[in-house]
Scaffold this motif. Sequence first.
Motif, PDB file in Angstrom:
ATOM      1  N   THR A   1      74.312  58.633 -65.033  1.00 41.51           N
ATOM      2  CA  THR A   1      73.966  60.007 -64.708  1.00 41.51           C
ATOM      3  C   THR A   1      73.023  60.055 -63.509  1.00 41.51           C
ATOM      4  OG1 THR A   1      72.097  60.029 -66.235  1.00 41.51           O
ATOM      5  CG2 THR A   1      74.214  60.786 -67.093  1.00 41.51           C
ATOM      6  N   VAL A   2      73.136  61.125 -62.761  1.00 45.02           N
ATOM      7  CA  VAL A   2      72.236  61.408 -61.642  1.00 45.02           C
ATOM      8  C   VAL A   2      71.561  62.738 -61.931  1.00 45.02           C
ATOM      9  CG1 VAL A   2      72.091  61.939 -59.173  1.00 45.02           C
ATOM     10  CG2 VAL A   2      73.617  60.130 -59.971  1.00 45.02           C
ATOM     11  N   GLN A   3      70.253  62.786 -61.738  1.00 50.13           N
ATOM     12  CA  GLN A   3      69.502  64.023 -61.929  1.00 50.13           C
ATOM     13  C   GLN A   3      69.491  64.809 -60.617  1.00 50.13           C
ATOM     14  OE1 GLN A   3      67.709  65.002 -64.849  1.00 50.13           O
ATOM     15  NE2 GLN A   3      68.761  63.340 -65.901  1.00 50.13           N
ATOM     16  N   ILE A   4      69.924  66.071 -60.677  1.00 48.07           N
ATOM     17  CA  ILE A   4      69.958  66.897 -59.479  1.00 48.07           C
ATOM     18  C   ILE A   4      69.366  68.270 -59.806  1.00 48.07           C
ATOM     19  CG2 ILE A   4      72.045  65.675 -58.747  1.00 48.07           C
ATOM     20  CD1 ILE A   4      73.623  68.229 -59.212  1.00 48.07           C
ATOM     21  N   PRO A   5      68.996  69.071 -58.794  1.00 46.15           N
ATOM     22  CA  PRO A   5      68.488  70.412 -59.064  1.00 46.15           C
ATOM     23  C   PRO A   5      69.534  71.256 -59.810  1.00 46.15           C
ATOM     24  CG  PRO A   5      68.024  69.782 -56.800  1.00 46.15           C
ATOM     25  CD  PRO A   5      68.944  68.744 -57.352  1.00 46.15           C
ATOM     26  N   ARG A   6      69.065  72.106 -60.703  1.00 47.37           N
ATOM     27  CA  ARG A   6      69.978  72.948 -61.483  1.00 47.37           C
ATOM     28  C   ARG A   6      70.870  73.792 -60.563  1.00 47.37           C
ATOM     29  NH1 ARG A   6      69.780  74.345 -66.744  1.00 47.37           N
ATOM     30  NH2 ARG A   6      67.656  73.519 -66.922  1.00 47.37           N
ATOM     31  N   LYS A   7      70.267  74.314 -59.474  1.00 45.03           N
ATOM     32  CA  LYS A   7      71.047  75.118 -58.542  1.00 45.03           C
ATOM     33  C   LYS A   7      72.166  74.298 -57.911  1.00 45.03           C
ATOM     34  CE  LYS A   7      70.475  77.905 -54.336  1.00 45.03           C
ATOM     35  NZ  LYS A   7      69.501  78.365 -53.300  1.00 45.03           N
ATOM     36  N   ALA A   8      71.878  73.031 -57.623  1.00 49.28           N
ATOM     37  CA  ALA A   8      72.901  72.173 -57.021  1.00 49.28           C
ATOM     38  C   ALA A   8      74.032  71.918 -58.013  1.00 49.28           C
ATOM     39  CB  ALA A   8      72.273  70.849 -56.576  1.00 49.28           C
ATOM     40  N   ARG A   9      73.697  71.732 -59.284  1.00 47.59           N
ATOM     41  CA  ARG A   9      74.751  71.522 -60.278  1.00 47.59           C
ATOM     42  C   ARG A   9      75.627  72.769 -60.425  1.00 47.59           C
ATOM     43  NH1 ARG A   9      73.549  69.738 -66.435  1.00 47.59           N
ATOM     44  NH2 ARG A   9      73.228  71.992 -66.665  1.00 47.59           N
ATOM     45  N   GLU A  10      74.996  73.926 -60.352  1.00 44.12           N
ATOM     46  CA  GLU A  10      75.764  75.163 -60.426  1.00 44.12           C
ATOM     47  C   GLU A  10      76.703  75.286 -59.222  1.00 44.12           C
ATOM     48  OE1 GLU A  10      77.420  78.725 -61.460  1.00 44.12           O
ATOM     49  OE2 GLU A  10      76.407  77.196 -62.663  1.00 44.12           O
ATOM     50  N   THR A  11      76.251  74.783 -58.060  1.00 38.59           N
ATOM     51  CA  THR A  11      77.120  74.769 -56.889  1.00 38.59           C
ATOM     52  C   THR A  11      78.347  73.893 -57.143  1.00 38.59           C
ATOM     53  OG1 THR A  11      75.271  75.158 -55.373  1.00 38.59           O
ATOM     54  CG2 THR A  11      77.255  74.167 -54.434  1.00 38.59           C
ATOM     55  N   LEU A  12      78.127  72.727 -57.745  1.00 39.32           N
ATOM     56  CA  LEU A  12      79.260  71.863 -58.100  1.00 39.32           C
ATOM     57  C   LEU A  12      80.216  72.583 -59.040  1.00 39.32           C
ATOM     58  CD1 LEU A  12      77.475  68.427 -58.742  1.00 39.32           C
ATOM     59  CD2 LEU A  12      78.814  69.078 -56.735  1.00 39.32           C
ATOM     60  N   ARG A  13      79.654  73.234 -60.053  1.00 43.34           N
ATOM     61  CA  ARG A  13      80.505  73.919 -61.042  1.00 43.34           C
ATOM     62  C   ARG A  13      81.283  75.069 -60.399  1.00 43.34           C
ATOM     63  NH1 ARG A  13      81.329  78.085 -63.524  1.00 43.34           N
ATOM     64  NH2 ARG A  13      79.644  79.142 -62.412  1.00 43.34           N
ATOM     65  N   ALA A  14      80.587  75.894 -59.601  1.00 46.59           N
ATOM     66  CA  ALA A  14      81.215  77.065 -59.008  1.00 46.59           C
ATOM     67  C   ALA A  14      82.343  76.686 -58.044  1.00 46.59           C
ATOM     68  CB  ALA A  14      80.169  77.909 -58.276  1.00 46.59           C
ATOM     69  N   ASN A  15      82.246  75.493 -57.445  1.00 45.76           N
ATOM     70  CA  ASN A  15      83.258  75.055 -56.491  1.00 45.76           C
ATOM     71  C   ASN A  15      84.294  74.119 -57.100  1.00 45.76           C
ATOM     72  OD1 ASN A  15      82.506  75.967 -53.510  1.00 45.76           O
ATOM     73  ND2 ASN A  15      80.602  75.593 -54.623  1.00 45.76           N
ATOM     74  N   GLY A  16      84.283  74.018 -58.428  1.00 38.50           N
ATOM     75  CA  GLY A  16      85.281  73.212 -59.103  1.00 38.50           C
ATOM     76  C   GLY A  16      85.120  71.725 -58.914  1.00 38.50           C
ATOM     77  N   LYS A  17      83.920  71.278 -58.539  1.00 44.52           N
ATOM     78  CA  LYS A  17      83.673  69.851 -58.322  1.00 44.52           C
ATOM     79  C   LYS A  17      83.091  69.149 -59.545  1.00 44.52           C
ATOM     80  CE  LYS A  17      84.801  70.645 -54.025  1.00 44.52           C
ATOM     81  NZ  LYS A  17      86.141  70.281 -53.519  1.00 44.52           N
TER      82      LYS A  17
END
Length: 786
Positions: free
Chosen positions: A727-743
């Motif tokens: 696992t990699v720890q990233i900012p919550r906003k960055a994870r939401e960016t991944l989710r919103a873009n289907g990544k």
Amino acid sequence: MRTDANHHVVNSLLFSQVIVAICDVLPLTQASNPRAILQRVPVMTVKPCYAHSGWKADRSDWQLLPDHLDQTATLAAQRGHPLRLLATAGLAGAYHDLGKHDPAFDRVLCGQNERVDHSTAGAKLLLDRAPPVMTPLAEMLAYAILGHHAGLPDRQGTDSAMAERIANHSYRIPQAVQDACQPDFTAAATEVLALIRKGPHCGFDASVATRMAFSCLVDADFRDTETFYARLEGTRHDREWPDLPDLLPKLREAFDGRIRQVTGVSDLNRRRSQVLTHVRAQAALRPGLFTLTVPTGGGKTLASMGFSLDHAAAHGHRRIIYAIPYTSIIDQTARQFRDIFGDAVVLEHHSTVEPEKPGAEGRDKLRLAMEDWTAPIIVTTNVQLFESLFAARPSRCRKLHNIAGSVIVLDEAQALPRKLLLPTLRMIDTLAHHYGCTIVLCTATQPAFDSRQLKGGGLALEGRELAPDPKGLASVPRRARIVPGPVMDDKALMAALRPQPQALVIVNSRKHAMDLFRQAQAEGLDGLVHLTTRQYPAHRRRILDMVKDRLNAGLPCRLIATSLIEAGVDVDFPIGWRAEAGLDSVVQAAGRINREGRRDWQDSTLTVFTAPDNPAPAEVAELARAMRSTAGRFDDLLAPAAIQDWFDEVYWKAQPARLGSRMAECFVLGRSTDFPFRTVAEDYRMIDSPMVPVIIPMDDPAAEAVRQLGVDQVPSGKLARAVQPYTVQIPRKARETLRANGKGSFHHPTLRGDQFFVLDEPSLYHDETGLRWEEADYLGAEEWNI
């Protein structure tokens, strides 16, 4: 939050008057008889009331409210007994759900959409029944009862605060129930008085007693409710962990076996063995506060665990809690202990393996143990430990009563954040003074936490050092030296690196490390390695293994990293550069230079430089200024006197407000209480920008664990442990960016809730630079310090 600097003096005087008044009315002999002091709410013979609904229309499988109150009181008292809060916790349990006598609550159980406040009635009744002299105790109970679902409230200030809820509440429970409830506060008052010191600590002590009673109540309420529904469903939760006292003979035998395996013939191993022997020889000392000051590479981890095992055997401690400041190294420490003691006794608990929404699906043994910390050995982070101790949420506070009676090792104690230092030290002192904890401040550079140094908030540490001759250990043998250096931009760093085939560079941000790595690549430097928290732990371990192999083989190896390399990483470079930081970080970095002492120490230099284009963050810059001040007075920055001078500069000369004094002093106890629990919980944040985990399924074990997320029979706790190294720890906003873009996405949310977020686009992960989440939507870089 109160700001009056003198309010604790007034509170102390008021509290002294309250003590005298209470002692005048207490029949103190009751407190020694648990059965005599455990109170029950009378069973009413009017229409039955229920705590929880079942499935049958005739209600034959529903839980009667008196049964739930009685069982919760019993369970709470059992949890409070080791804390000397048996009657207090039991009283909270007996009255916590009194409001379910409200006829409207029965309609809720029948499925009607109706809101019922069932937590206020019991708190209000205790306050109404308490004689004036017992008002502070009744309020302490009220905080716990009001908060058992919504969280510990503040005394005043919002609609959810205690004062407002009590003032606005009208009893909706039958008068007969009210009349039957006649609580006796005497035994609980005796218990609480024994846990509160006169003087400036009284308010804080009382707040911690309230937190502990709250923890007992919350755990008891959860456990009884869980047991009821498990029985209803014909299931059984596996919660059983072995008790530490029963395990200690085998654990100590396993530990001794490991020590025999690692004992070598080198001078360094002989010194490590001497430290371990000396530290363990002091295990019989009275419990309380200790320091363990051993240079980097001197064997602190094993020495502190050996002491903990022997000390627990001598004094009957209930568990060992090993707290680490960095998630980047917790997995290797937990793995080291599991290798010695086995999986069955070690619980690893931190943000990577913790569900974001407590109570999510998949309530297996490991997940349940994360809620209440019943395992005999717990490896956790400072964030998890201390933010829980200052939390308001029931899910985080549930474990607190199990912290009592523990040996707590605070690894790298100098990493405790300055802005929270005074409340943190106050909590450490309270746990040691009242709750049977032994706490070991374990570090290579012992900070100025002693009460002789840190006036008005330090700890009583005189004569409590476990290491043999810390000053001697720090000076012999000398392995490296720190050189205060000039301003160096990236071009100058490249020029310094070019003639050094093996070298270490540490900077303060992931962005700077990435930029340096790219520039070094462009210049064609050989043996380049980039280490970052953007890489998952298993990948970083492979990188470090490769680094060690290249160093041992004499091959080119130029490592560029952030401060994650400074703690718990066993590498040995001949030379290094460190971007300016606090002396504690610089000393840690110096521990990676000539670590094994194979080279001349005068040639083994760590140069501290200023990066003009990448200035240090404000907090780090302030610590760096203090280091420059120390460097102006001492030639040898690794000398104990120089390190002490830096800590003096950092702690002694700081205004108390900058060390978090308001959070330590804001709990008011006099003829009544003023405890801002929720405000403090919001303010006490060790990490300003919380990070969230993303699973990188690029290795076979990670891919297999991700596949098993869809298998109902595989426990979530087992899978959480399996994916943690990936696992990699990233900012919550960055994870939401991944989710919103289907990544990326939460896999099998119906079965696993929102615990397991998986990277679905492998191209975003690069071997050299780790997870590049910015590439998910090309919105630009969002760089964070580790």
